[in-house]
Design a protein around this motif. Sequence first.
Motif, PDB file in Angstrom:
ATOM      1  N   ALA A  60     -18.876  20.134 -75.962  1.00  0.00           N
ATOM      2  CA  ALA A  60     -19.107  18.769 -75.474  1.00  0.00           C
ATOM      3  C   ALA A  60     -20.521  18.609 -74.928  1.00  0.00           C
ATOM      4  O   ALA A  60     -21.168  17.574 -75.152  1.00  0.00           O
ATOM      5  N   GLU A  61     -21.011  19.613 -74.213  1.00  0.00           N
ATOM      6  CA  GLU A  61     -22.372  19.539 -73.673  1.00  0.00           C
ATOM      7  C   GLU A  61     -23.407  19.477 -74.789  1.00  0.00           C
ATOM      8  O   GLU A  61     -24.410  18.752 -74.689  1.00  0.00           O
ATOM      9  N   HIS A 103     -10.197  19.640 -79.370  1.00  0.00           N
ATOM     10  CA  HIS A 103      -9.497  20.646 -78.559  1.00  0.00           C
ATOM     11  C   HIS A 103     -10.396  21.808 -78.159  1.00  0.00           C
ATOM     12  O   HIS A 103     -10.006  22.649 -77.344  1.00  0.00           O
ATOM     13  N   ARG A 104     -11.631  21.848 -78.686  1.00  0.00           N
ATOM     14  CA  ARG A 104     -12.572  22.924 -78.369  1.00  0.00           C
ATOM     15  C   ARG A 104     -13.747  22.403 -77.540  1.00  0.00           C
ATOM     16  O   ARG A 104     -14.759  23.086 -77.380  1.00  0.00           O
ATOM     17  N   ALA A 105     -13.599  21.227 -76.964  1.00  0.00           N
ATOM     18  CA  ALA A 105     -14.712  20.571 -76.271  1.00  0.00           C
ATOM     19  C   ALA A 105     -15.291  21.414 -75.148  1.00  0.00           C
ATOM     20  O   ALA A 105     -16.503  21.398 -74.906  1.00  0.00           O
ATOM     21  N   ASP A 106     -14.452  22.163 -74.416  1.00  0.00           N
ATOM     22  CA  ASP A 106     -14.917  22.910 -73.250  1.00  0.00           C
ATOM     23  C   ASP A 106     -15.223  24.375 -73.563  1.00  0.00           C
ATOM     24  O   ASP A 106     -15.473  25.164 -72.643  1.00  0.00           O
ATOM     25  N   VAL A 107     -15.212  24.728 -74.840  1.00  0.00           N
ATOM     26  CA  VAL A 107     -15.503  26.108 -75.253  1.00  0.00           C
ATOM     27  C   VAL A 107     -17.002  26.269 -75.454  1.00  0.00           C
ATOM     28  O   VAL A 107     -17.668  25.380 -75.992  1.00  0.00           O
ATOM     29  N   ARG A 108     -17.558  27.390 -75.014  1.00  0.00           N
ATOM     30  CA  ARG A 108     -18.981  27.645 -75.225  1.00  0.00           C
ATOM     31  C   ARG A 108     -19.256  27.878 -76.708  1.00  0.00           C
ATOM     32  O   ARG A 108     -18.433  28.444 -77.425  1.00  0.00           O
ATOM     33  N   THR A 159     -21.377  24.274 -73.745  1.00  0.00           N
ATOM     34  CA  THR A 159     -20.078  24.023 -74.360  1.00  0.00           C
ATOM     35  C   THR A 159     -20.270  23.076 -75.545  1.00  0.00           C
ATOM     36  O   THR A 159     -21.335  22.494 -75.738  1.00  0.00           O
ATOM     37  N   THR A 194     -18.956  11.035 -77.351  1.00  0.00           N
ATOM     38  CA  THR A 194     -18.733  12.459 -77.616  1.00  0.00           C
ATOM     39  C   THR A 194     -17.338  12.722 -78.161  1.00  0.00           C
ATOM     40  O   THR A 194     -17.163  13.456 -79.138  1.00  0.00           O
ATOM     41  N   ARG A 250     -23.330  15.938 -76.132  1.00  0.00           N
ATOM     42  CA  ARG A 250     -23.938  14.993 -75.194  1.00  0.00           C
ATOM     43  C   ARG A 250     -25.452  15.162 -75.148  1.00  0.00           C
ATOM     44  O   ARG A 250     -26.192  14.165 -75.058  1.00  0.00           O
TER      45      ARG A 250
END
Length: 350
Positions: free
Chosen positions: A104-105, A131-136, A102, A120, A108
């Motif tokens: 965020a990943e 707003h796109r932090a959890d998007v792959r 993602t 982050t 990090r």
Amino acid sequence: MDANQHDDVIEVTDLRRVYGGEGREFEAVRGVTFSVARGELFALLGTNGAGKTSTVELIEGLAPPDGGRVRVLGHDPYADRAAVRPRIGVMLQEGGFPSELTVAETVRMWASCTSGARPTGEALDLVGLAHRADVRVKQLSGGEKRRLDLALALLGRPEVLFLDEPTTGLDVEGRRNTWELVRELRDGGTTVLLTTHYLEEAEILADRLAILHEGRTAAIGTPAEVTASQPSHVSFELPDGCFPGDLPPLAELGVNSHETTGRSIRLRTNELQRTATALLVWAERTRVELRGLDVRSASLEEAFLRISREATAHGVAGTQPTGPPGGRAVDPGDKTRESVAQTRGRGTAG
């Protein structure tokens, strides 16, 4: 003098870079010299093959120069990599992100390799990706990937930021937002070296710029200084009953050259105020309406194109690299960029 107090953060002197083996050598960078002051935004412009990427890679410390000298923050960026890398940020032309992570990943992961990394959330807020932090990553648009690349370049709060075509793929709003962020970074003391094909971008953002042509510096100065070397334009249309021959002698108007198409007139001048004033005085005196009157200084695009043509005409152009028969000539920077995209070295301690 302590490097932290040095006025010129980037110093490039007679820089040279050569590709290819003996008998097939190509000198991509041929004696480039310029400096960038602390807190300055400096743009490198040039057509494809002008030597921009090869020059920037040497300044970033990705390879040693084949001649000349580079200093970044008082250090050789290649030989003193450990001293320079924690203090710079690099935004590449292409990212090469792990597609299954993602957003965020990804941040990090890179933060774990970066000295003094921003949180982050802060990094993503800077570039409008919170707003796109959890998007792959594989689900991001091209413009969003460019913004993620910028977030990674800013993670280590760099003193010197290298931006290689930073707004390619961005929409109009994204490009404007990136410009505003870059201005804020510059105003906060960050030194920025920018390469771009968008001449409007360089004209708006750059404190100074250099135009490279065939591996050499064809022009250098502020955007205003570079454009001032080119003629300004005055264009208008004469009304019925008035002809080009009715105009005052063009020499009296300070005109260098002119074009006439029917009743449309286009004047070129290096004395824009004198030309415009004399023309308007004549029109007022003779009661002539100059329809569609347009008075403007030369644009950076016009200056860029003319400087490139003049550089070619005066023999700045050199031998080009040759490709295999029937094949595509290989960009000498391709291999280096692929390697860097894989390692994605930005602002690390190593």
